[in-house]
Motif scaffolding. Structure first.
Motif, mmCIF file in Angstrom:
data_model
loop_
_atom_site.group_PDB
_atom_site.id
_atom_site.type_symbol
_atom_site.label_atom_id
_atom_site.label_comp_id
_atom_site.label_asym_id
_atom_site.label_seq_id
_atom_site.Cartn_x
_atom_site.Cartn_y
_atom_site.Cartn_z
ATOM 1 N N LEU A 60 0.827 -1.172 0.000
ATOM 2 C CA LEU A 60 -0.068 -0.061 -0.009
ATOM 3 C C LEU A 60 0.789 1.233 0.111
ATOM 4 C CD1 LEU A 60 -2.858 -1.021 2.529
ATOM 5 C CD2 LEU A 60 -2.835 -0.998 -0.154
ATOM 6 N N GLU A 61 1.906 1.300 0.410
ATOM 7 C CA GLU A 61 3.078 2.191 0.539
ATOM 8 C C GLU A 61 2.818 3.221 1.818
ATOM 9 O OE1 GLU A 61 5.331 1.076 -0.982
ATOM 10 O OE2 GLU A 61 4.861 0.500 -2.958
ATOM 11 N N THR A 62 1.415 3.633 2.063
ATOM 12 C CA THR A 62 1.183 4.631 2.936
ATOM 13 C C THR A 62 -0.214 4.638 3.262
ATOM 14 O OG1 THR A 62 1.605 6.819 3.618
ATOM 15 C CG2 THR A 62 1.237 6.446 1.213
ATOM 16 N N SER A 63 -0.767 5.696 3.918
ATOM 17 C CA SER A 63 -2.268 5.929 4.145
ATOM 18 C C SER A 63 -2.796 6.160 2.781
ATOM 19 C CB SER A 63 -2.399 6.652 5.063
ATOM 20 O OG SER A 63 -2.053 8.095 4.852
ATOM 21 N N ARG A 64 -4.293 5.848 2.835
ATOM 22 C CA ARG A 64 -5.029 6.602 1.716
ATOM 23 C C ARG A 64 -4.845 8.047 1.570
ATOM 24 N NH1 ARG A 64 -9.383 5.257 -1.241
ATOM 25 N NH2 ARG A 64 -9.929 3.375 -0.249
ATOM 26 N N ARG A 65 -4.617 8.615 2.638
ATOM 27 C CA ARG A 65 -4.564 10.388 2.883
ATOM 28 C C ARG A 65 -3.478 10.726 1.981
ATOM 29 N NH1 ARG A 65 -2.121 14.539 4.839
ATOM 30 N NH2 ARG A 65 -0.470 13.336 5.824
ATOM 31 N N PHE A 66 -2.086 9.992 2.364
ATOM 32 C CA PHE A 66 -0.995 10.514 1.875
ATOM 33 C C PHE A 66 -0.545 9.980 0.450
ATOM 34 C CE2 PHE A 66 3.754 10.762 2.086
ATOM 35 C CZ PHE A 66 3.811 12.136 2.045
ATOM 36 N N PHE A 67 -1.288 9.065 0.013
ATOM 37 C CA PHE A 67 -0.984 8.118 -1.122
ATOM 38 C C PHE A 67 -0.833 9.239 -2.428
ATOM 39 C CE2 PHE A 67 -1.658 5.472 -4.920
ATOM 40 C CZ PHE A 67 -0.485 4.693 -4.658
ATOM 41 N N PRO A 68 -1.772 10.122 -2.576
ATOM 42 C CA PRO A 68 -1.493 11.053 -3.720
ATOM 43 C C PRO A 68 -0.412 11.985 -3.842
ATOM 44 C CG PRO A 68 -3.678 10.969 -2.814
ATOM 45 C CD PRO A 68 -2.892 10.199 -1.932
ATOM 46 N N SER A 69 0.192 12.142 -2.560
ATOM 47 C CA SER A 69 1.559 12.769 -2.465
ATOM 48 C C SER A 69 2.555 12.045 -3.045
ATOM 49 C CB SER A 69 1.989 13.261 -1.093
ATOM 50 O OG SER A 69 0.915 13.891 -0.519
ATOM 51 N N ILE A 70 2.606 10.934 -3.352
ATOM 52 C CA ILE A 70 3.677 9.887 -3.791
ATOM 53 C C ILE A 70 3.374 9.358 -5.217
ATOM 54 C CG2 ILE A 70 4.740 9.580 -1.461
ATOM 55 C CD1 ILE A 70 3.688 6.804 -1.741
ATOM 56 N N CYS A 71 2.314 9.363 -5.611
ATOM 57 C CA CYS A 71 1.680 8.513 -6.786
ATOM 58 C C CYS A 71 0.462 9.195 -7.369
ATOM 59 C CB CYS A 71 1.694 7.040 -6.456
ATOM 60 S SG CYS A 71 1.259 6.279 -8.049
ATOM 61 N N SER A 72 0.642 9.541 -8.813
ATOM 62 C CA SER A 72 -0.631 10.016 -9.428
ATOM 63 C C SER A 72 -1.204 9.134 -10.572
ATOM 64 C CB SER A 72 -0.302 11.322 -9.717
ATOM 65 O OG SER A 72 0.672 11.521 -10.973
ATOM 66 N N THR A 73 -0.312 8.092 -10.924
ATOM 67 C CA THR A 73 -0.765 7.271 -11.816
ATOM 68 C C THR A 73 -1.367 5.936 -11.763
ATOM 69 O OG1 THR A 73 1.653 6.325 -11.702
ATOM 70 C CG2 THR A 73 1.590 8.025 -13.432
ATOM 71 N N HIS A 74 -1.472 5.656 -10.596
ATOM 72 C CA HIS A 74 -2.578 4.785 -9.915
ATOM 73 C C HIS A 74 -3.142 5.049 -8.669
ATOM 74 C CE1 HIS A 74 1.161 2.747 -8.716
ATOM 75 N NE2 HIS A 74 0.547 2.660 -7.498
ATOM 76 N N MET A 81 2.803 9.910 11.805
ATOM 77 C CA MET A 81 2.907 8.752 12.380
ATOM 78 C C MET A 81 1.175 8.403 12.422
ATOM 79 S SD MET A 81 4.348 6.587 14.222
ATOM 80 C CE MET A 81 5.667 7.136 15.288
ATOM 81 N N GLU A 82 0.411 9.507 12.173
ATOM 82 C CA GLU A 82 -1.083 8.967 11.914
ATOM 83 C C GLU A 82 -1.335 8.274 10.684
ATOM 84 O OE1 GLU A 82 0.024 11.791 13.029
ATOM 85 O OE2 GLU A 82 -1.200 12.740 14.772
ATOM 86 N N ASP A 83 -0.274 8.545 9.525
ATOM 87 C CA ASP A 83 -0.597 7.880 8.193
ATOM 88 C C ASP A 83 -0.299 6.513 8.399
ATOM 89 O OD1 ASP A 83 -1.457 9.992 6.555
ATOM 90 O OD2 ASP A 83 0.544 11.060 6.920
ATOM 91 N N ARG A 84 1.088 6.430 9.180
ATOM 92 C CA ARG A 84 1.262 4.989 9.300
ATOM 93 C C ARG A 84 0.504 3.912 10.153
ATOM 94 N NH1 ARG A 84 6.987 7.447 11.502
ATOM 95 N NH2 ARG A 84 7.440 8.626 9.909
ATOM 96 N N ILE A 85 -0.270 4.614 11.220
ATOM 97 C CA ILE A 85 -1.331 4.024 11.754
ATOM 98 C C ILE A 85 -2.340 3.712 11.094
ATOM 99 C CG2 ILE A 85 -2.890 4.214 13.674
ATOM 100 C CD1 ILE A 85 -0.571 5.676 15.283
ATOM 101 N N ASP A 86 -2.851 4.528 10.100
ATOM 102 C CA ASP A 86 -3.926 4.281 9.209
ATOM 103 C C ASP A 86 -3.648 3.323 8.187
ATOM 104 O OD1 ASP A 86 -5.533 6.423 10.339
ATOM 105 O OD2 ASP A 86 -5.046 7.752 9.166
ATOM 106 N N MET A 87 -2.456 3.053 7.778
ATOM 107 C CA MET A 87 -1.970 1.899 6.953
ATOM 108 C C MET A 87 -2.023 0.823 7.362
ATOM 109 S SD MET A 87 1.535 1.396 4.765
ATOM 110 C CE MET A 87 2.510 1.149 6.479
ATOM 111 N N ALA A 88 -1.630 0.802 8.824
ATOM 112 C CA ALA A 88 -1.532 -0.553 9.613
ATOM 113 C C ALA A 88 -3.023 -1.095 9.850
ATOM 114 C CB ALA A 88 -0.906 -0.460 10.817
ATOM 115 N N LEU A 89 -4.041 0.027 9.987
ATOM 116 C CA LEU A 89 -5.428 -0.369 10.229
ATOM 117 C C LEU A 89 -6.006 -1.001 8.918
ATOM 118 C CD1 LEU A 89 -6.383 2.584 12.664
ATOM 119 C CD2 LEU A 89 -6.278 0.334 13.127
ATOM 120 N N THR A 90 -5.481 -0.214 7.898
ATOM 121 C CA THR A 90 -6.214 -0.998 6.529
ATOM 122 C C THR A 90 -5.519 -2.288 6.219
ATOM 123 O OG1 THR A 90 -6.448 1.367 5.813
ATOM 124 C CG2 THR A 90 -6.345 -0.596 4.022
ATOM 125 N N LEU A 91 -4.295 -2.602 6.386
ATOM 126 C CA LEU A 91 -3.831 -3.888 6.522
ATOM 127 C C LEU A 91 -4.404 -4.867 7.280
ATOM 128 C CD1 LEU A 91 -0.058 -2.745 6.325
ATOM 129 C CD2 LEU A 91 -1.435 -3.525 4.392
#
Length: 322
Positions: free
Chosen positions: A165-179, A210-220
């Motif tokens: 997933l790489e990161t949280s849903r919130r932060f993902f658009p900051s690192i990738c725009s092509t998917h 750190m909140e992004d990391r926690i949100d990613m872990a919860l999604t996992l």
């Protein structure tokens, strides 16, 4: 400190999972008490086994995607190797070499948004050659595959599919725009439908909170992921993140411990970036992590299986598994 012991004892007694609010409170908890409790959770809920796997870069470069951390994107000038799917005999040779070093799980990782059907067939030929050479467990990481393609991998002997997933849903658009994040989630759900175990995690140090990391872990956790790679950014010259400052090691230790509270029974796996640490990740093994990707990463150097066996033994693990 009271919160740490309360959550630890609740998990050890089979009580309810740690919620987001509780995990956020752990951000400010005393570090040594937190990591010690995470280690106790790992030992009592997962045992004293350490899980090692290795990977091979089965197809390199020319990726169409714009993931800001990646050396293999065609959009950045990084000098990464460029080649198509490796011949089956080369994959089998690498797998056998790792098996002879004591490694019991091996993954073919390929660059690109996804593989074509022909490339999936080529990768399956590689898995077939590996199965003939040694009884190593098989994983695959080939991007955003379709359900029929994932079923092909399953039929070829693959037991676990990887898609970070790489990161949280919130932060993902900051690192990738092509998917999108949803495309990654769909791939993981299809992999599960195909009968595969799931391997998915992310990268620390890209500018997320750190909140992004926690949100990613919860999604996992919601996805039921079995193995969670915890990468730390190794800034690659030529990528948009080349100048990202290194995370303090204590912050990485805290993240590892919080992951253990959120994912108490899972394989939480040290991955890319740990070769940069002065102790090669020993403190993370003592903070609740019970797995690692050994050997070289896709485009960067890693830590040899021999050294990882020694590290795991030093950290008190008695059995090395896949």
């Amino acid at each position: 400190m009271e919160l740490i012991y309360s959550l630890k004892n609740r998990l050890l007694s089979g009580g309810s999972e740690v919620c987001r609010k509780e995990a956020l409170e752990l951000i400010g908890a005393p570090l040594e008490e937190l990591t010690s409790a995470a280690r106790e959770l790992q030992q009592k809920l997962c045992g004293t086994s350490f899980h090692l796997c290795t990977i091979i870069n089965g197809k390199s470069g020319r990726c169409s995607e714009d993931c800001a951390y990646c050396a293999q994107s065609c959009r950045f000038h990084t000098g990464a190797d460029i080649y198509g799917v490796l011949p089956p005999e080369e994959m089998a040779k690498s797998a056998l070499n790792n098996y002879q070093q004591g490694i019991r799980r091996f993954s073919i990782v390929t660059s690109g948004r996804a593989l074509t059907d022909q490339e999936v067939d080529e990768v399956c030929e590689g898995f077939s050659a590996i199965r003939k050479s040694c009884p190593i467990g098989l994983c695959s990481s080939n991007g955003l595959l379709t359900l029929p393609q994932l079923k092909k991998l399953k039929a070829a002997g693959v037991t676990r599919y990887h898609c970070n997933l790489e990161t949280s849903r919130r932060f993902f658009p900051s690192i990738c725009s092509t998917h999108t994040y949803d495309e990654k989630l769909q791939t993981l759900r299809w992999a599960k439908e195909a009968g595969l175990q799931l391997c998915s995690g992310g990268i620390l140090g890209m500018g997320e909170t750190m909140e992004d990391r926690i949100d990613m872990a919860l999604t996992l956790r919601e996805l039921g992921v079995d193995s969670v790679p915890m990468n730390v950014l190794n800034p690659i010259p030529g990528t948009p993140l080349e100048n990202c400052p290194a995370l303090p090691y204590d912050e990485i230790r805290r993240t590892a411990a919080i992951f253990r509270f959120l994912l108490p029974k899972k394989q939480i796996r040290m991955a890319g970036g740990r070769a940069l640490f002065p102790d090669k990740g020993l403190a993370l093994m003592e903070s609740g992590l019970n797995a690692a990707i050994s050997g070289d990463m896709l485009t960067t150097y890693g830590i040899s299986p021999k050294d990882d066996f020694s590290l795991a033994e030093k950290a008190g693990y008695h059995t090395i598994l896949s």
